[in-house]
Write an enzyme that holds these catalytic residues in place. Structure first.
Site, PDB file in Angstrom:
ATOM      1  N   ARG A   1      80.484  73.228 -13.396  1.00 47.33           N
ATOM      2  CA  ARG A   1      81.731  73.838 -13.890  1.00 47.33           C
ATOM      3  C   ARG A   1      81.410  75.138 -14.647  1.00 47.33           C
ATOM      4  O   ARG A   1      81.689  76.227 -14.185  1.00 47.33           O
ATOM      5  CB  ARG A   1      82.473  72.825 -14.781  1.00 47.33           C
ATOM      6  N   ASP A   2      80.786  75.014 -15.789  1.00 43.44           N
ATOM      7  CA  ASP A   2      80.593  76.195 -16.640  1.00 43.44           C
ATOM      8  C   ASP A   2      79.649  77.205 -15.989  1.00 43.44           C
ATOM      9  O   ASP A   2      79.885  78.419 -16.016  1.00 43.44           O
ATOM     10  CB  ASP A   2      80.032  75.763 -18.007  1.00 43.44           C
TER      11      ASP A   2
ATOM     12  N   HIS B   1      75.826  77.412 -25.967  1.00 44.69           N
ATOM     13  CA  HIS B   1      75.283  78.425 -25.064  1.00 44.69           C
ATOM     14  C   HIS B   1      74.015  79.005 -25.702  1.00 44.69           C
ATOM     15  O   HIS B   1      73.886  79.037 -26.920  1.00 44.69           O
ATOM     16  CB  HIS B   1      76.311  79.520 -24.802  1.00 44.69           C
TER      17      HIS B   1
ATOM     18  N   CYS C   1      77.179  84.966 -19.597  1.00 43.52           N
ATOM     19  CA  CYS C   1      78.161  85.062 -20.650  1.00 43.52           C
ATOM     20  C   CYS C   1      78.966  86.323 -20.363  1.00 43.52           C
ATOM     21  O   CYS C   1      78.402  87.407 -20.325  1.00 43.52           O
ATOM     22  CB  CYS C   1      77.455  85.157 -21.999  1.00 43.52           C
TER      23      CYS C   1
ATOM     24  N   ASN D   1      74.609  78.148 -20.512  1.00 39.91           N
ATOM     25  CA  ASN D   1      74.512  77.005 -21.418  1.00 39.91           C
ATOM     26  C   ASN D   1      73.058  76.716 -21.764  1.00 39.91           C
ATOM     27  O   ASN D   1      72.145  77.210 -21.107  1.00 39.91           O
ATOM     28  CB  ASN D   1      75.080  75.743 -20.743  1.00 39.91           C
TER      29      ASN D   1
ATOM     30  N   HIS E   1      78.944  71.722 -27.406  1.00 41.57           N
ATOM     31  CA  HIS E   1      78.840  72.514 -26.185  1.00 41.57           C
ATOM     32  C   HIS E   1      78.237  73.852 -26.595  1.00 41.57           C
ATOM     33  O   HIS E   1      78.892  74.658 -27.247  1.00 41.57           O
ATOM     34  CB  HIS E   1      80.237  72.686 -25.574  1.00 41.57           C
TER      35      HIS E   1
HETATM   36 ZN    ZN Z   1      80.713  77.098 -22.079  1.00 40.46          ZN
END
Ligand code: ZN
Length: 305
Positions: A12-13, A206, A237, A246, A204
């Site tokens: 997802r991310d 990064h 990012c 992440n 969560h």
């Molecule tokens: Zn994220």
């Protein structure tokens, strides 16, 4: 031995922050291989409109596929109640909505004020309860925002309480922008926990500025039990071109094993999963130190003991 849940969010991310679309078959191979390496939870995609994020257009198919993998908790991100309905129909075990702690960021990204977001959370909680699906709220930009800068900690605490009151079963604190430092993580986790107790389970993080694992450690020391991570630190990012995504699943699993935590993950098998990403996304940067350096001698025996 304490069990720490590593929640893989790369599909997802990671994938939503790169432009290329990974073919469905490669995504399936990735998810299967990670589940077989012992990863217990994977966020397989996001129920946003495909016109906005074509990378996530096959999320319903991925949920159906991931549900066939034994022992895997299948979760997805939902942007609103409409997405939550789609997620329930697809068969997720759990879903989460990002809730930006910066109101300017929220208005700019999803055109909703904080009050409107709380209404949305309440609506999703009703859908989740009716379907017996787990529902979490991700308190995003909790450690700082690219538009507002610092986000007041008392505001995060107040919105965490409001989220629980609106029906969130679980909360995570998200360092969406890679601004967090370990002292801040420690302070904010403590403050939010003193308001909502162990509803706050997750960080969560990064690794935008290289503090990802230091922040994870600070969270662990404050009682965090779930850490999101992405295989190979896939993604980037949008606010910092060239930065990694992440925190790296492989490095996080190594740190936890070395410290004596249990994750259920077979590290050697996990590292081999990178080959699937390298093949499906040629040229895409993959991060992580452990995969390059290899495991230290004796680590596997120690974690098996
Ligand atoms: Zn994220």
């Amino acid at each position: 031995m304490t069990f720490i849940l590593i929640s893989e969010v790369g599909p997802r991310d990671g994938l939503q922050s790169i432009d290329r679309v990974m073919p469905l078959e490669a995504k399936k191979a990735w998810i299967r291989a990670e589940a077989e390496a012992g990863v217990r939870e994977i966020e397989v995609g996001s129920f946003v409109p495909p016109s906005l994020l074509p990378q996530m257009a096959d999320t319903a198919e991925l949920v159906a596929f991931a549900r066939t993998l034994p022992g895997l908790n299948v979760v997805a991100l939902v942007p609103n109640a409409k997405g939550a309905e789609r997620a329930v129909v697809a068969g997720v075990h759990g879903m989460s909505i990002p809730f930006s702690m910066s109101e300017t960021h929220s208005q700019r990204n999803v055109r909703k004020t904080h009050a409107q977001m709380i209404d949305e959370i309440r609506a999703i909680a009703t859908i989740a309860d009716g379907a017996g699906v787990h529902f979490a709220v991700g308190l995003s930009t909790a450690f700082g925002c690219t538009i507002e800068g610092a986000v007041p900690e008392d505001q995060v605490v107040r919105l965490a309480e409001a989220s629980v009151e609106a029906g969130a079963k679980e909360l995570s604190l998200s360092d969406t922008t890679g601004y967090a430092d370990p002292a801040q993580v420690r302070r904010l986790v403590r403050k939010v926990r003193s308001a909502v107790g162990d509803r706050l389970t997750t960080l969560h993080l990064h690794n935008t500025r290289g503090l990802g694992l230091a922040n994870a450690l600070a969270g662990l020391e404050e009682g965090i039990t779930t850490l999101d991570a992405s295989l190979g630190g896939l993604g980037g990012c949008p606010y910092a071109p060239g930065a990694s995504g992440n925190i790296v699943t492989e490095d996080l699993a190594f740190m936890l094993h070395a410290m004596g935590y249990e994750t259920g993950i077979d590290l050697e098998r996990l590292i081999k999963v990178r080959a699937i990403l390298a093949k499906a996304l040629p040229g895409e940067p993959l991060y992580g130190f452990t995969p390059d350096a290899g495991l230290p001698m004796g680590l596997e025996q120690r974690s098996a003991a």
